[in-house]
Design a protein around this motif. Structure first.
Motif, PDB file in Angstrom:
ATOM      1  N   LEU A 241       0.834  -1.340   0.130  1.00  0.00           N
ATOM      2  CA  LEU A 241       0.065   0.125  -0.121  1.00  0.00           C
ATOM      3  C   LEU A 241       0.827   1.434   0.111  1.00  0.00           C
ATOM      4  O   LEU A 241       0.867   2.183  -0.569  1.00  0.00           O
ATOM      5  N   ASP A 242       1.871   1.205   0.713  1.00  0.00           N
ATOM      6  CA  ASP A 242       2.571   2.416   0.862  1.00  0.00           C
ATOM      7  C   ASP A 242       3.350   2.818  -0.428  1.00  0.00           C
ATOM      8  O   ASP A 242       3.459   3.753  -0.814  1.00  0.00           O
ATOM      9  N   GLU A 243       3.798   1.715  -1.082  1.00  0.00           N
ATOM     10  CA  GLU A 243       4.718   1.950  -2.489  1.00  0.00           C
ATOM     11  C   GLU A 243       3.460   2.314  -3.391  1.00  0.00           C
ATOM     12  O   GLU A 243       3.746   3.193  -4.157  1.00  0.00           O
ATOM     13  N   GLU A 244       2.196   1.862  -3.523  1.00  0.00           N
ATOM     14  CA  GLU A 244       1.250   2.312  -4.295  1.00  0.00           C
ATOM     15  C   GLU A 244       0.848   3.768  -3.906  1.00  0.00           C
ATOM     16  O   GLU A 244       1.006   4.506  -4.935  1.00  0.00           O
ATOM     17  N   LEU A 245       0.932   4.255  -2.874  1.00  0.00           N
ATOM     18  CA  LEU A 245       0.719   5.606  -2.621  1.00  0.00           C
ATOM     19  C   LEU A 245       1.965   6.456  -2.715  1.00  0.00           C
ATOM     20  O   LEU A 245       1.724   7.615  -3.377  1.00  0.00           O
ATOM     21  N   ASN A 246       2.953   6.010  -2.646  1.00  0.00           N
ATOM     22  CA  ASN A 246       4.079   6.798  -2.974  1.00  0.00           C
ATOM     23  C   ASN A 246       4.149   6.947  -4.455  1.00  0.00           C
ATOM     24  O   ASN A 246       4.815   8.142  -4.761  1.00  0.00           O
ATOM     25  N   ALA A 247       3.903   6.094  -5.406  1.00  0.00           N
ATOM     26  CA  ALA A 247       3.877   6.122  -6.665  1.00  0.00           C
ATOM     27  C   ALA A 247       2.869   7.385  -7.226  1.00  0.00           C
ATOM     28  O   ALA A 247       2.907   8.091  -8.189  1.00  0.00           O
ATOM     29  N   LYS A 248       1.982   7.591  -6.397  1.00  0.00           N
ATOM     30  CA  LYS A 248       0.749   8.836  -6.488  1.00  0.00           C
ATOM     31  C   LYS A 248       1.487   9.965  -5.976  1.00  0.00           C
ATOM     32  O   LYS A 248       0.631  11.014  -6.074  1.00  0.00           O
ATOM     33  N   GLY A 249       2.641  10.044  -5.022  1.00  0.00           N
ATOM     34  CA  GLY A 249       3.105  11.413  -4.433  1.00  0.00           C
ATOM     35  C   GLY A 249       2.269  11.486  -3.187  1.00  0.00           C
ATOM     36  O   GLY A 249       2.368  12.554  -2.786  1.00  0.00           O
ATOM     37  N   ILE A 250       1.949  10.448  -2.443  1.00  0.00           N
ATOM     38  CA  ILE A 250       0.991  10.397  -1.414  1.00  0.00           C
ATOM     39  C   ILE A 250       1.805   9.561  -0.092  1.00  0.00           C
ATOM     40  O   ILE A 250       2.443   8.607  -0.250  1.00  0.00           O
ATOM     41  N   SER A 251       2.259  10.475   0.855  1.00  0.00           N
ATOM     42  CA  SER A 251       2.689   9.904   1.864  1.00  0.00           C
ATOM     43  C   SER A 251       1.915   9.256   3.230  1.00  0.00           C
ATOM     44  O   SER A 251       0.805  10.020   3.549  1.00  0.00           O
ATOM     45  N   LEU A 252       2.161   7.953   3.584  1.00  0.00           N
ATOM     46  CA  LEU A 252       1.500   7.489   4.621  1.00  0.00           C
ATOM     47  C   LEU A 252       2.087   7.846   5.936  1.00  0.00           C
ATOM     48  O   LEU A 252       3.182   7.693   6.247  1.00  0.00           O
ATOM     49  N   VAL A 253       1.252   8.506   6.950  1.00  0.00           N
ATOM     50  CA  VAL A 253       2.104   9.135   8.134  1.00  0.00           C
ATOM     51  C   VAL A 253       1.249   8.453   9.145  1.00  0.00           C
ATOM     52  O   VAL A 253       0.095   8.325   9.128  1.00  0.00           O
ATOM     53  N   PHE A 254       1.982   8.050  10.428  1.00  0.00           N
ATOM     54  CA  PHE A 254       1.178   7.341  11.571  1.00  0.00           C
ATOM     55  C   PHE A 254       1.540   8.377  12.769  1.00  0.00           C
ATOM     56  O   PHE A 254       2.479   8.922  12.799  1.00  0.00           O
ATOM     57  N   ALA A 255       0.447   8.300  13.544  1.00  0.00           N
ATOM     58  CA  ALA A 255       0.588   9.279  14.893  1.00  0.00           C
ATOM     59  C   ALA A 255      -0.101   8.436  16.028  1.00  0.00           C
ATOM     60  O   ALA A 255      -0.812   7.574  15.546  1.00  0.00           O
ATOM     61  N   GLU A 256       0.464   8.532  17.225  1.00  0.00           N
ATOM     62  CA  GLU A 256      -0.154   7.553  18.343  1.00  0.00           C
ATOM     63  C   GLU A 256       0.284   6.197  18.341  1.00  0.00           C
ATOM     64  O   GLU A 256      -0.654   5.480  18.865  1.00  0.00           O
ATOM     65  N   MET A 257       1.266   5.786  17.576  1.00  0.00           N
ATOM     66  CA  MET A 257       1.613   4.414  17.598  1.00  0.00           C
ATOM     67  C   MET A 257       2.271   3.865  18.801  1.00  0.00           C
ATOM     68  O   MET A 257       3.356   4.304  19.162  1.00  0.00           O
ATOM     69  N   LYS A 258       1.895   2.697  19.304  1.00  0.00           N
ATOM     70  CA  LYS A 258       2.646   2.143  20.271  1.00  0.00           C
ATOM     71  C   LYS A 258       3.948   1.560  20.161  1.00  0.00           C
ATOM     72  O   LYS A 258       4.158   1.285  18.835  1.00  0.00           O
ATOM     73  N   THR A 259       4.674   1.777  20.952  1.00  0.00           N
ATOM     74  CA  THR A 259       6.319   1.521  20.843  1.00  0.00           C
ATOM     75  C   THR A 259       6.451  -0.208  20.082  1.00  0.00           C
ATOM     76  O   THR A 259       7.018  -0.560  19.341  1.00  0.00           O
ATOM     77  N   PRO A 260       5.497  -1.055  20.966  1.00  0.00           N
ATOM     78  CA  PRO A 260       5.584  -2.422  20.363  1.00  0.00           C
ATOM     79  C   PRO A 260       5.282  -2.621  18.747  1.00  0.00           C
ATOM     80  O   PRO A 260       6.067  -3.351  18.266  1.00  0.00           O
ATOM     81  N   VAL A 261       4.444  -1.959  18.534  1.00  0.00           N
ATOM     82  CA  VAL A 261       4.047  -1.828  17.081  1.00  0.00           C
ATOM     83  C   VAL A 261       5.142  -1.358  15.918  1.00  0.00           C
ATOM     84  O   VAL A 261       5.421  -1.793  15.126  1.00  0.00           O
ATOM     85  N   ARG A 262       5.510  -0.016  16.762  1.00  0.00           N
ATOM     86  CA  ARG A 262       6.675   0.558  15.977  1.00  0.00           C
ATOM     87  C   ARG A 262       7.981  -0.380  15.771  1.00  0.00           C
ATOM     88  O   ARG A 262       8.608  -0.268  14.719  1.00  0.00           O
ATOM     89  N   THR A 263       8.122  -1.099  16.834  1.00  0.00           N
ATOM     90  CA  THR A 263       9.201  -2.054  16.735  1.00  0.00           C
ATOM     91  C   THR A 263       9.102  -3.245  15.706  1.00  0.00           C
ATOM     92  O   THR A 263      10.133  -3.359  14.936  1.00  0.00           O
ATOM     93  N   LYS A 264       7.715  -3.558  15.641  1.00  0.00           N
ATOM     94  CA  LYS A 264       7.679  -4.534  14.638  1.00  0.00           C
ATOM     95  C   LYS A 264       7.568  -3.940  13.085  1.00  0.00           C
ATOM     96  O   LYS A 264       8.071  -4.470  12.386  1.00  0.00           O
TER      97      LYS A 264
END
Length: 124
Positions: A69-92
């Protein structure tokens, strides 16, 4: 507190499931479809901000979907941005090497911080 979301930014808040998991793990196809829908808005967003606080885990299936999905969005010039992500999820996210496509600078502690980071890019 109400957040004013500037033009160019779309916000997605995952919906918690009845089970112990939410967001990308529980229904990755739903999240992908919703993000794709947001990406087709006119005018097209530059950022899609995912309020990721409800996401408690990310498995390999969701990681693969997120990378595609991120590659698909990047090809359109759109950035996927995350807020409030828990540390264990970010670690994964890091363990799955998703920051090859998702900009490592696009993780913010709050939605307000993500929106605030977008403003300087726009000169507003």
């Amino acid at each position: 507190m109400a957040i004013t979301v500037p033009a160019g930014v779309r916000r997605l808040r995952p919906v918690a499931d009845p089970g112990p998991r939410a967001g990308l793990v529980a229904r990755p196809d739903d999240r992908r479809d919703e993000i794709r829908h947001l990406s087709r808005a006119e005018p097209a967003p530059e950022w899609i901000v995912v309020a990721a606080e409800p996401i408690t885990d990310i498995d390999t299936t969701a990681a693969d979907m997120l990378e595609d999905l991120d590659e698909e969005l990047n090809a359109k010039g759109i950035s996927l941005v995350f807020a409030e992500m828990k540390t264990p999820v970010r670690t994964k996210i890091d363990r799955y090497k998703l920051t090859r496509t998702i900009d490592p600078a696009h993780f913010y502690p709050t939605v307000e911080d993500a929106v605030g980071a977008f403003h300087p890019r726009r000169g507003t």
